[in-house]
Design a protein around this motif. Structure first.
Motif, PDB file in Angstrom:
ATOM      1  N   ALA A  46      -8.696  51.936  15.485  1.00  0.00           N
ATOM      2  CA  ALA A  46      -9.400  52.644  16.569  1.00  0.00           C
ATOM      3  C   ALA A  46     -10.389  51.731  17.309  1.00  0.00           C
ATOM      4  O   ALA A  46     -10.322  51.625  18.543  1.00  0.00           O
ATOM      5  N   PRO A  47     -11.312  51.033  16.617  1.00  0.00           N
ATOM      6  CA  PRO A  47     -12.198  50.135  17.363  1.00  0.00           C
ATOM      7  C   PRO A  47     -11.476  48.941  17.964  1.00  0.00           C
ATOM      8  O   PRO A  47     -11.885  48.437  19.031  1.00  0.00           O
ATOM      9  N   MET A  48     -10.406  48.472  17.337  1.00  0.00           N
ATOM     10  CA  MET A  48      -9.624  47.388  17.951  1.00  0.00           C
ATOM     11  C   MET A  48      -9.018  47.851  19.272  1.00  0.00           C
ATOM     12  O   MET A  48      -9.012  47.111  20.263  1.00  0.00           O
ATOM     13  N   ARG A  49      -8.509  49.060  19.290  1.00  0.00           N
ATOM     14  CA  ARG A  49      -7.961  49.614  20.543  1.00  0.00           C
ATOM     15  C   ARG A  49      -9.023  49.689  21.630  1.00  0.00           C
ATOM     16  O   ARG A  49      -8.748  49.373  22.786  1.00  0.00           O
ATOM     17  N   GLU A  50     -10.206  50.100  21.240  1.00  0.00           N
ATOM     18  CA  GLU A  50     -11.277  50.205  22.234  1.00  0.00           C
ATOM     19  C   GLU A  50     -11.638  48.839  22.798  1.00  0.00           C
ATOM     20  O   GLU A  50     -11.915  48.704  23.997  1.00  0.00           O
ATOM     21  N   ARG A  51     -11.618  47.814  21.947  1.00  0.00           N
ATOM     22  CA  ARG A  51     -11.921  46.449  22.415  1.00  0.00           C
ATOM     23  C   ARG A  51     -10.720  45.786  23.070  1.00  0.00           C
ATOM     24  O   ARG A  51     -10.848  44.733  23.686  1.00  0.00           O
ATOM     25  N   ARG A  52      -9.547  46.401  22.859  1.00  0.00           N
ATOM     26  CA  ARG A  52      -8.277  45.883  23.386  1.00  0.00           C
ATOM     27  C   ARG A  52      -7.963  44.486  22.859  1.00  0.00           C
ATOM     28  O   ARG A  52      -7.428  43.634  23.574  1.00  0.00           O
ATOM     29  N   ARG A  53      -8.245  44.287  21.586  1.00  0.00           N
ATOM     30  CA  ARG A  53      -7.856  43.041  20.918  1.00  0.00           C
ATOM     31  C   ARG A  53      -7.954  43.255  19.408  1.00  0.00           C
ATOM     32  O   ARG A  53      -8.762  44.053  18.929  1.00  0.00           O
ATOM     33  N   GLY A  54      -7.132  42.524  18.697  1.00  0.00           N
ATOM     34  CA  GLY A  54      -7.155  42.596  17.243  1.00  0.00           C
ATOM     35  C   GLY A  54      -5.776  42.348  16.666  1.00  0.00           C
ATOM     36  O   GLY A  54      -4.757  42.473  17.361  1.00  0.00           O
ATOM     37  N   VAL A  55      -5.750  41.972  15.393  1.00  0.00           N
ATOM     38  CA  VAL A  55      -4.498  41.722  14.687  1.00  0.00           C
ATOM     39  C   VAL A  55      -4.571  42.413  13.330  1.00  0.00           C
ATOM     40  O   VAL A  55      -5.581  42.302  12.618  1.00  0.00           O
ATOM     41  N   ILE A  56      -3.505  43.107  12.972  1.00  0.00           N
ATOM     42  CA  ILE A  56      -3.392  43.746  11.665  1.00  0.00           C
ATOM     43  C   ILE A  56      -2.130  43.220  11.004  1.00  0.00           C
ATOM     44  O   ILE A  56      -1.035  43.304  11.574  1.00  0.00           O
ATOM     45  N   ILE A  57      -2.288  42.651   9.815  1.00  0.00           N
ATOM     46  CA  ILE A  57      -1.139  42.130   9.070  1.00  0.00           C
ATOM     47  C   ILE A  57      -1.073  42.838   7.729  1.00  0.00           C
ATOM     48  O   ILE A  57      -2.036  42.820   6.950  1.00  0.00           O
TER      49      ILE A  57
END
Length: 259
Positions: free
Chosen positions: A125-136
């Motif tokens: 959710a916060p990654m979406r708000e920042r529009r960046r991030g990686v989940i592995i």
């Protein structure tokens, strides 16, 4: 090759030993600050001490059982600003349908399957708000090469493969990448002790544990750092167009015609 990870922050679960520790070590060497989670405070303290000798990155530890939802919430609240999430925690019991009762099956899935899903939900959710991030998501090759004598693990891993693919296809619309990694058999302390116990029981000699692994690719198990190197690449800007897929690191064993 510059992976452009320096200055970023990653949360690694199951980080005190084995694959998780190797991932943390690789990230630290790249200059990535760390949030490390595992059950054992003593093991986490030892991991942090070793990592601090090698690098100058910030390291914060969280001793939590991530099979419990309230601990997922605590960890997510403390790590909501991370750039990278590595879901690596989890151990599912071996055995067939009649060997693993409901309580043990649920306990294994609460950590491995629902732990991954719930922590991803909270930090996605916060990654979406920042529009960046990686989940592995570090899953396991038994999700694609199903085993009846590891039924709970194979089923859970297959579910996490589907979860990673489906979410990774959608997440890129919000600047977030989601990828799964399927390690094969890896030479960790936990796996070796399991094989040694079997060798002692079945062969009368714990030192003969390698005999229980017929025809291993390249004549050996994978090293934890080989899995970690794959994870680091996928977490980096060098893999910026990779999402919604599963990368298998098993020496080709999943497609071999022999065990």
């Amino acid at each position: 090759m510059d992976l452009e990870l320096s200055g970023q922050t990653a949360l690694v679960t199951g980080a005190s030993r084995g694959i998780g520790y190797a991932i943390a070590q690789g990230l630290a060497r790249e200059g990535c600050h760390l949030q490390l989670a595992a059950r054992s405070a003593a093991d986490l303290d030892a991991a942090r001490a070793r990592l601090s000798q090698e690098s100058q990155v910030r390291i914060t530890t969280h001793s939590l059982d991530l099979g419990r939802s309230e601990n997922i919430d605590r960890l997510a609240d403390a790590c909501k600003d991370v750039d990278i999430l590595i879901n690596n925690a989890g151990a599912v019991p071996t055995g067939g349908l009649l060997d693993v009762d409901e309580a043990r099956w649920r306990e294994g899935w609460d950590l491995k399957v629902f732990g991954t899903i719930n922590l991803t939900r909270r930090l996605y959710a916060p990654m979406r708000e920042r529009r960046r991030g990686v989940i592995i998501n570090v899953i396991g090759v038994s999700g694609e090469r199903m085993r009846g004598n590891y039924l709970a693990g194979s089923s859970g891993n297959a579910a996490l493969m589907a979860f990673s693919r489906a979410l990774g296809g959608e997440s890129v619309d919000f600047g977030v990448r989601v990828v799964g990694v399927n390690p094969g058999q890896v030479d960790t302390d936990r796996s070796r002790s399991r094989y040694e116990a079997r060798a002692h029981k079945e062969l009368g000699d714990a030192e003969r544990w390698r005999e229980l692994i017929p025809h291993p690719p390249l004549g050996r198990l994978a090293r934890p750092d080989e899995i970690a190197d794959t994870v680091l690449y996928l977490a980096s800007a060098r893999a910026s167009y990779i999402s919604g897929t599963i990368v298998t690191v098993d020496g080709g064993r999943a497609v071999r015609n022999r065990d």
